[in-house]
Design an enzyme around this catalytic site. Structure first.
Site, PDB file in Angstrom:
ATOM      1  CD  GLN A 134      -2.716  -1.782   2.323  1.00 38.13           C
ATOM      2  OE1 GLN A 134      -1.705  -1.596   3.244  1.00 38.13           O
ATOM      3  NE2 GLN A 134      -3.599  -1.829   2.626  1.00 38.13           N
ATOM      4  CG  ASP A 157      -4.355   0.927  -1.253  1.00 38.83           C
ATOM      5  OD1 ASP A 157      -5.069   0.388  -1.998  1.00 38.83           O
ATOM      6  OD2 ASP A 157      -4.109   0.495   0.293  1.00 38.83           O
ATOM      7  CG  ASP A 180      -8.297  -2.964  -3.383  1.00 39.25           C
ATOM      8  OD1 ASP A 180      -9.109  -3.556  -4.199  1.00 39.25           O
ATOM      9  OD2 ASP A 180      -8.084  -3.272  -2.060  1.00 39.25           O
ATOM     10  NE  ARG A 236     -10.299  -5.735  -2.550  1.00 36.38           N
ATOM     11  CZ  ARG A 236      -9.388  -7.221  -2.408  1.00 36.38           C
ATOM     12  NH1 ARG A 236      -9.635  -8.015  -1.543  1.00 36.38           N
ATOM     13  NH2 ARG A 236      -8.006  -6.243  -2.362  1.00 36.38           N
TER      14      ARG A 236
END
Length: 323
Positions: A134, A157, A180, A236
């Protein structure tokens, strides 16, 4: 005559320098340049120079260069525009990532925006740490945020579009990442953006609040991927009421036929709102989508306007024709 002319000339210059209008015009535009040709060499110094809660709009013009610094626009900084000389050559970069000493996901940012009425334009915002987990490039929580013609680059991220009361507008931007790479709780519109996947993973991970009507809305965006990337989900649910819609977007062949994932939490299928309308391209076929996604009706589509999504008031006018 020559003497009197020069006296008048000098006096006029003096009055201009003392004039509030002239002074404000000078103070309201700040130039940053690495070579010392501007007012500051550091973007952070220029932001600090704007003062707390300025009444007038401040424009920080950033000349081409690679600015390796961690930049914070704090909550008491507002009405600031960061304008790069060119998107390709005006780069703000840093390499923090979660797992470094004292660094977590929410402190790994390169640029963090907590203030309201902030605009960035013609800039590249990059987290250069690589595929180490991340690592946020751009972290936004302030309200009335606009990004125009920017690149937001990273891996996992990349863009943290956060803040339950934050309204964010991204237009003509490139946003890239792996997992993500657009995540958070903000209400955000992405208009005519290139959303680029660099790994077989997930594009969005929304954390929309239960009482928030809209989360992430993508209008007329283009979804692309690196070569050999062919198994990407549209999103998601990071939390139960994740809210994401793709409308009139081009979906490349890398988008999985099922489209969406439940984060291995079947109960979130009942609460998440994942929707599509009018998309095209090889990844847009909805016949094999998960049963719990929403195919928007024309009547429901009428709710997806800038004014309705943002509850726009007079002080923040956006050109809806750009959608």
């Amino acid at each position: 005559m020559k003497v009197s002319f020069y006296i008048v000339f000098l006096v006029s210059i003096l009055f201009k320098s003392l004039s509030p209008v002239y002074a404000n015009n000078v103070l309201n535009k700040i130039t940053v340049a690495l070579d010392g040709s501007g007012d500051y060499k550091s973007i952070q110094e220029a932001i600090t120079a704007c003062g707390a809660f300025p009444a007038d709009q401040k424009t920080i013009f950033i000349k081409n260069g690679i600015y390796k610094e961690k930049v914070l626009i704090d909550s008491f900084h507002s009405n600031i525009s960061l304008v790069g000389e060119s998107t390709e050559k005006t780069i703000i970069t840093y390499d923090n990532y979660a797992g470094q000493a004292g660094i977590g996901t929410f402190t790994s940012y390169t640029l963090k925006v907590l203030g309201n009425n902030i605009k960035i334009e013609n800039l590249t915002i990059e987290n250069s740490s690589g595929r180490v987990g991340q690592a946020v490039a751009l972290h936004v929580e302030g309200d009335y945020f606009i990004a125009n013609n920017c690149k937001v680059l990273g891996n996992q991220d990349t863009l943290y579009a956060a803040g339950e009361n934050s309204r964010q507008y991204y237009t003509d931007c490139l946003i890239e990442g792996t997992t993500d790479f657009i995540f958070g709780s903000a209400t955000a519109i992405f208009s005519k953006c290139n959303i680029h996947s660099k790994a077989n993973s997930y594009i969005t991970a929304a954390n929309t609040a239960k009482e928030t009507q809209f989360g992430y809305v993508f209008f007329k965006c283009t979804l692309t991927a690196d070569p050999n990337i062919d198994k990407v989900y549209l999103g998601r649910p990071w939390r139960e009421f994740a809210n994401v819609a793709f409308i009139n977007c081009f979906l490349g062949k890398h988008i999985r036929s099922e489209g969406w994932h439940n984060w291995d939490k079947p109960e979130r299928e009942k609460t998440a709102f994942f929707a599509e309308y009018g998309n095209y391209g090889p990844g847009s076929e909805t016949g094999k989508r998960v049963k719990w996604f929403q195919l928007l009706s024309k009547s429901k589509l009428k709710e997806f306007t800038v004014k309705n999504i943002f509850k726009v008031q007079n002080q923040w006018l956006l050109d809806s024709a750009n959608l």
